[in-house]
Design a protein around this motif. Structure first.
Motif, PDB file in Angstrom:
ATOM      1  N   TYR A   1      73.929  24.095 -42.563  1.00 14.30           N
ATOM      2  CA  TYR A   1      73.613  22.677 -42.673  1.00 14.30           C
ATOM      3  C   TYR A   1      72.151  22.445 -42.987  1.00 14.30           C
ATOM      4  O   TYR A   1      71.278  23.140 -42.477  1.00 14.30           O
TER       5      TYR A   1
ATOM      6  N   ARG B   1      81.639  31.550 -41.524  1.00 13.88           N
ATOM      7  CA  ARG B   1      82.185  31.568 -40.173  1.00 13.88           C
ATOM      8  C   ARG B   1      82.830  30.230 -39.823  1.00 13.88           C
ATOM      9  O   ARG B   1      82.653  29.233 -40.518  1.00 13.88           O
ATOM     10  N   ASP B   2      83.575  30.242 -38.728  1.00 16.92           N
ATOM     11  CA  ASP B   2      84.204  29.026 -38.213  1.00 16.92           C
ATOM     12  C   ASP B   2      83.410  28.526 -37.011  1.00 16.92           C
ATOM     13  O   ASP B   2      82.817  29.317 -36.278  1.00 16.92           O
ATOM     14  N   TYR B   3      83.414  27.214 -36.822  1.00 13.86           N
ATOM     15  CA  TYR B   3      82.751  26.598 -35.672  1.00 13.86           C
ATOM     16  C   TYR B   3      83.797  25.883 -34.832  1.00 13.86           C
ATOM     17  O   TYR B   3      84.603  25.117 -35.365  1.00 13.86           O
ATOM     18  N   PHE B   4      83.752  26.136 -33.525  1.00 11.70           N
ATOM     19  CA  PHE B   4      84.783  25.610 -32.638  1.00 11.70           C
ATOM     20  C   PHE B   4      84.227  24.613 -31.627  1.00 11.70           C
ATOM     21  O   PHE B   4      83.126  24.824 -31.081  1.00 11.70           O
ATOM     22  N   GLY B   5      85.014  23.587 -31.340  1.00 11.06           N
ATOM     23  CA  GLY B   5      84.756  22.697 -30.202  1.00 11.06           C
ATOM     24  C   GLY B   5      83.338  22.181 -30.143  1.00 11.06           C
ATOM     25  O   GLY B   5      82.860  21.511 -31.061  1.00 11.06           O
TER      26      GLY B   5
ATOM     27  N   ALA C   1      87.539  20.012 -31.720  1.00  7.86           N
ATOM     28  CA  ALA C   1      86.980  20.050 -33.069  1.00  7.86           C
ATOM     29  C   ALA C   1      87.017  21.470 -33.631  1.00  7.86           C
ATOM     30  O   ALA C   1      86.848  22.442 -32.902  1.00  7.86           O
TER      31      ALA C   1
ATOM     32  N   VAL D   1      80.854  22.276 -32.947  1.00  7.47           N
ATOM     33  CA  VAL D   1      80.971  21.205 -33.942  1.00  7.47           C
ATOM     34  C   VAL D   1      80.401  19.893 -33.396  1.00  7.47           C
ATOM     35  O   VAL D   1      79.597  19.232 -34.049  1.00  7.47           O
ATOM     36  N   THR D   2      80.819  19.542 -32.178  1.00  4.52           N
ATOM     37  CA  THR D   2      80.453  18.208 -31.669  1.00  4.52           C
ATOM     38  C   THR D   2      78.961  18.126 -31.334  1.00  4.52           C
ATOM     39  O   THR D   2      78.349  17.079 -31.536  1.00  4.52           O
TER      40      THR D   2
ATOM     41  N   GLU E   1      85.479  23.337 -37.308  1.00  2.87           N
ATOM     42  CA  GLU E   1      84.935  23.236 -38.664  1.00  2.87           C
ATOM     43  C   GLU E   1      84.943  24.613 -39.281  1.00  2.87           C
ATOM     44  O   GLU E   1      84.172  25.489 -38.915  1.00  2.87           O
TER      45      GLU E   1
ATOM     46  N   GLN F   1      76.826  29.654 -45.750  1.00  2.00           N
ATOM     47  CA  GLN F   1      76.986  28.194 -45.690  1.00  2.00           C
ATOM     48  C   GLN F   1      76.269  27.727 -44.433  1.00  2.00           C
ATOM     49  O   GLN F   1      76.487  28.272 -43.353  1.00  2.00           O
TER      50      GLN F   1
ATOM     51  N   ARG G   1      76.591  19.599 -32.960  1.00  2.00           N
ATOM     52  CA  ARG G   1      75.913  19.409 -34.236  1.00  2.00           C
ATOM     53  C   ARG G   1      76.112  17.986 -34.745  1.00  2.00           C
ATOM     54  O   ARG G   1      75.172  17.346 -35.226  1.00  2.00           O
TER      55      ARG G   1
ATOM     56  N   GLU H   1      83.761  19.631 -20.929  1.00  2.00           N
ATOM     57  CA  GLU H   1      84.899  19.315 -20.094  1.00  2.00           C
ATOM     58  C   GLU H   1      86.172  19.230 -20.918  1.00  2.00           C
ATOM     59  O   GLU H   1      86.239  18.538 -21.925  1.00  2.00           O
ATOM     60  N   GLY H   2      87.165  19.926 -20.486  1.00  2.00           N
ATOM     61  CA  GLY H   2      88.462  19.868 -21.146  1.00  2.00           C
ATOM     62  C   GLY H   2      89.237  18.644 -20.694  1.00  2.00           C
ATOM     63  O   GLY H   2      88.743  17.834 -19.908  1.00  2.00           O
TER      64      GLY H   2
END
Lengths: 501, 501
Positions: free
Chosen positions: B136, B19-23, A47, B26-27, A49, B134, B29, B380-381
């Motif tokens: 939530y 900013r950006d949110y990774f992996g 993911a 994101v999940t 965002e 920005q 949240r 886990e990848g």
């Protein structure tokens, strides 16, 4: 003397081209996004965002069909005392931000980087019926792999996504084409002038609309269109136009037939041969995973996006018919598109980084499922606990608390309780399955009344049917059996018609 | 002669304050929002998603602490040939859009209208460390009910939400206060001048920071603050200041003690008495549903939001201690706030519509769960299928397709396969649990090699422990037993340490 004007009240309106989404419109989309995210995740995608706001500089002017900078996006300048602030804009898609993210974080990200992203994007376009300036995209891209295995994987994943959200096999087809084959065809035609190549591209973009003969005319001298206007042609001679038409109509009965036709169309072009090889490899990689021509086909008649992408191009189409707003049957059409593109990251870093991906139009998919009746039934409202005695609100709160602890969606009526009819009208508007009634008398006797509102509505509709009339839609149960009886009524309501109650 | 300047490359940067949110950022949240949405839904609230863009006119200037219009929001003017286009802006919260939605659709919506909304909001503020422009919000509001049962319900729902996302009972407290009580106190003090009332409000806003004695000084002549600056006081005499201090410090051991203290503080004020009655009713409605003082308390020392709201005010605080960035222990603090407000819909319709609601700060909640170690383990990848022989990509695709059909997250390595070490480095970066290896020899013998990367890493870390060394981390299995063995290894990896493999 002029009257002192009062400040007028603000208008309670969405800006033009924007809309609100209520209840199931929101939850159905959320569920669809969750299902697609699960497929993307299973394929190893992570993911991402990014923020809705980007600098105009980072976004560039990559929006297709837009020439002036900032056109097509919502943009504004950052406040700065020297009036020198950055120009910011809302993202118009999820691909341009991906290029920025990858360039910014490339040292920390794995290569290849598989990422998915879902969220709203904004287009500053003239709004029209059904055209909104904010809508959802749901993308998956692989950055940093030149292998066509990445393209094949994207197609397989798209197929899985469509089936996961409720489009059965046979109701969709994913078509694959390749820009390199077209480049080979242009080479075979001897079209080397960039402007002329662009003219040819623009012309084949009309293939969907005007068909083979139309394209033939437009590649040559021109054509009288349906409105009576004469459209000038590209000016190729007839023989020169043939390879393009051979390309567009090269789809055969089998993959190998299609590939043979394409090899003929590209003649001696090296890039063309490379493109055909890629299509062949994609077909074979998909075959190895069990994705046959009933799901994914090589189809050179797919022209959308050929101008934008640099290699394989994908398009998912729903093949069932729906009735349009005028009651005419038509195919539902495209719900997803994508392909391979190279230049986006290079803008930032100077290095070409291969990338391939798709974007799924979730709003179109939701519309398709509604059109097929697979979504959009009446969502069940909450059990409504009515208020017979305002002073006993604590009792009603205790009832609703108990229901919620049992996992039953429930609420107490919180409007003015004076008029009981209004409470039932409210329950009706809320699509409530059951009303709970506990008046003074019930309280004294340790019971509650449960009104089955779904059954009640059916009885009202079918008043002539004696069998319905005889079935009670209101039950008195001891207070301590309330939860069990409510579970029973809810179960009977979700059973098929006629088996209920 | 000046050189011809090339267009410089765009900077690959998020705009300041974004900013950006990774992996998992994101999940995690997404999962938290889904859990909160489920609670809101169970309470009978309906989803609403309004657009991110509103007219500036509709938004108004309700952002707290902002005086100039447009200040605090990102705004721009719609293009219009006469330069007369509407001003549009990104929403700064989810409440202002709710007021617009309710005013616009009030004839179609049920009354009371319970709705929840979740999504990003934007603030045009100076960015700072940990302050983003920005973020939530995740709101629930009831519009059109004047009953304090609506307020009590919101508090109960907030409590359920916190427990649902993983904050156990005892680790949080929801505090309830009431603006009407403060109004009663002001009346009892004889403060009728609006400007002076505003001064008093501003002063008690500092109660959290300066405490009882500080507020006493600031209500009177003034106070020397920590920096050495002298802060002018409101200028009340000592006796006049007493009711406010009595109000702020009125929390007793029990609810009835607190209420008695409050009744004393408001003296003969009618609005004050009404406010105390409301708090009493809220406490009793919550008690009826089983929400005692271990979860929700009447606490007049809560001052945040008292200036903004018109009735009951709520605040949820996490009570456990965390270590701040300097290693000092401190309480985590507020994660949600809300209350009752009246004026928002009236702006549009002229009619006062009562409303009450909360906003949950999901980003703060996520931070809290991370601080407590309840979130943020290594995600886990995917299982990584390595490429030993580029020409056999179809075989690897078949393997990965099989794994995915079995619900196993998996991918083929799609980078340049030449250097096998790079493939294992990639698997490591992806946090992959298992690498699948099928070279020419394995293919010929009908087997695959499975590398347990988690166990392998443990062995590498604990090289001195003989017991680890003896345990194999690579297994050869027949191709047709691959899936079963992978399931087995994944299960052993998720077992507690020491029981694995």
């Amino acid at each position: 003397m002029a009257k002192v004007k009062k400040t007028p009240r603000p208008k309670a309106e969405t800006p033009k081209g924007f809309r609100d989404y209520f209840g199931t419109e929101v939850t159905e989309r959320t569920e669809m996004l969750a299902k697609i995210a699960a497929v993307y995740h299973r394929y190893g995608f992570e993911a991402l965002e990014s923020s809705a706001v980007e600098t105009v500089e980072a976004l560039g002017k990559f929006l297709p069909d837009v020439d002036r900078p900032n056109e097509g996006v919502f943009a504004w300048q950052e406040f700065d005392e020297k009036d020198n602030g950055d120009w910011l804009a809302l993202r118009y898609d999820l691909t341009a931000p991906l290029a920025r993210v990858y360039a910014q974080h490339r040292n920390d990200l794995p290569t290849p980087y598989r990422r998915f992203a879902m969220g709203p994007v904004w287009r500053n376009e003239k709004p029209g019926p059904g055209r909104f300036r904010q809508f959802y995209q749901c993308d998956a891209d692989t950055v940093g792999s030149a292998s066509v295995a990445a393209d094949a994987e994207i197609c397989a994943m798209l197929s899985d996504c469509l089936e996961e959200v409720g489009i059965p096999r046979g109701d969709y087809i994913i078509r694959v084409n390749n820009r390199k084959v077209l480049n080979g065809v242009l080479e075979a035609m001897g079209v080397t002038d960039e402007a002329q190549a662009a003219d040819v591209l623009r012309t084949i973009d009309k293939f969907d609309k005007v068909g083979e003969e139309g394209v033939r005319q437009l590649l040559g001298k021109g054509r009288l269109d349906a409105s009576g206007a004469y459209i000038d042609g590209v000016g190729l001679d007839e023989a020169q136009a043939e390879p393009v038409l051979a390309f567009l109509t090269s789809k055969g009965e089998t993959v190998s037939e299609t590939l043979a036709n394409l090899r003929a169309a590209v003649g001696g072009s090296a890039v063309g041969a490379e493109g055909v090889d890629e299509l062949e490899e994609i077909a074979s990689l998909l075959e190895a995973q069990g994705y046959g021509a009933d799901r994914i086909v090589i189809d050179p008649s797919v022209v959308r996006g050929l101008g934008y992408y640099t290699g394989p191009v994908f398009e998912a189409e729903l093949t069932f018919e729906i009735l349009d707003e005028k009651g005419r049957k038509r195919q539902f059409g495209s719900v997803s598109g994508g392909g391979r593109y190279d230049g986006l990251v290079k803008r930032f870093t100077g290095q070409e980084v291969p990338a391939t991906g798709i974007s799924i139009g979730v709003d179109r998919l939701l519309a398709a499922l509604h059109a097929k009746g697979r979504l959009g039934g009446n969502a069940e409202g909450p059990v409504v606990v009515t208020v017979m005695d305002k002073a006993r609100m604590a009792d009603y709160q205790a009832i609703v608390g108990e229901l919620r602890r049992e996992g039953i969606r429930a609420e107490v009526y919180l409007g003015n309780p004076k008029n009981f009819g209004n409470q039932l009208k409210y329950a009706d508007k809320r699509n409530s399955p059951i009303a709970v009634i506990e008046g003074e008398d019930e309280k004294a006797r340790g019971v509650v009344q449960l009104k089955d509102l779904i059954l009640g509505a059916k009885i009202a509709e079918n008043a002539t049917l004696e069998e319905w009339k005889e079935r009670p839609s209101q039950f008195e149960v001891p207070r301590d059996q309330m939860v069990a009886k409510i579970h029973e009524i809810l179960a009977s309501q979700s059973a098929p018609d006629g088996e209920g109650a």
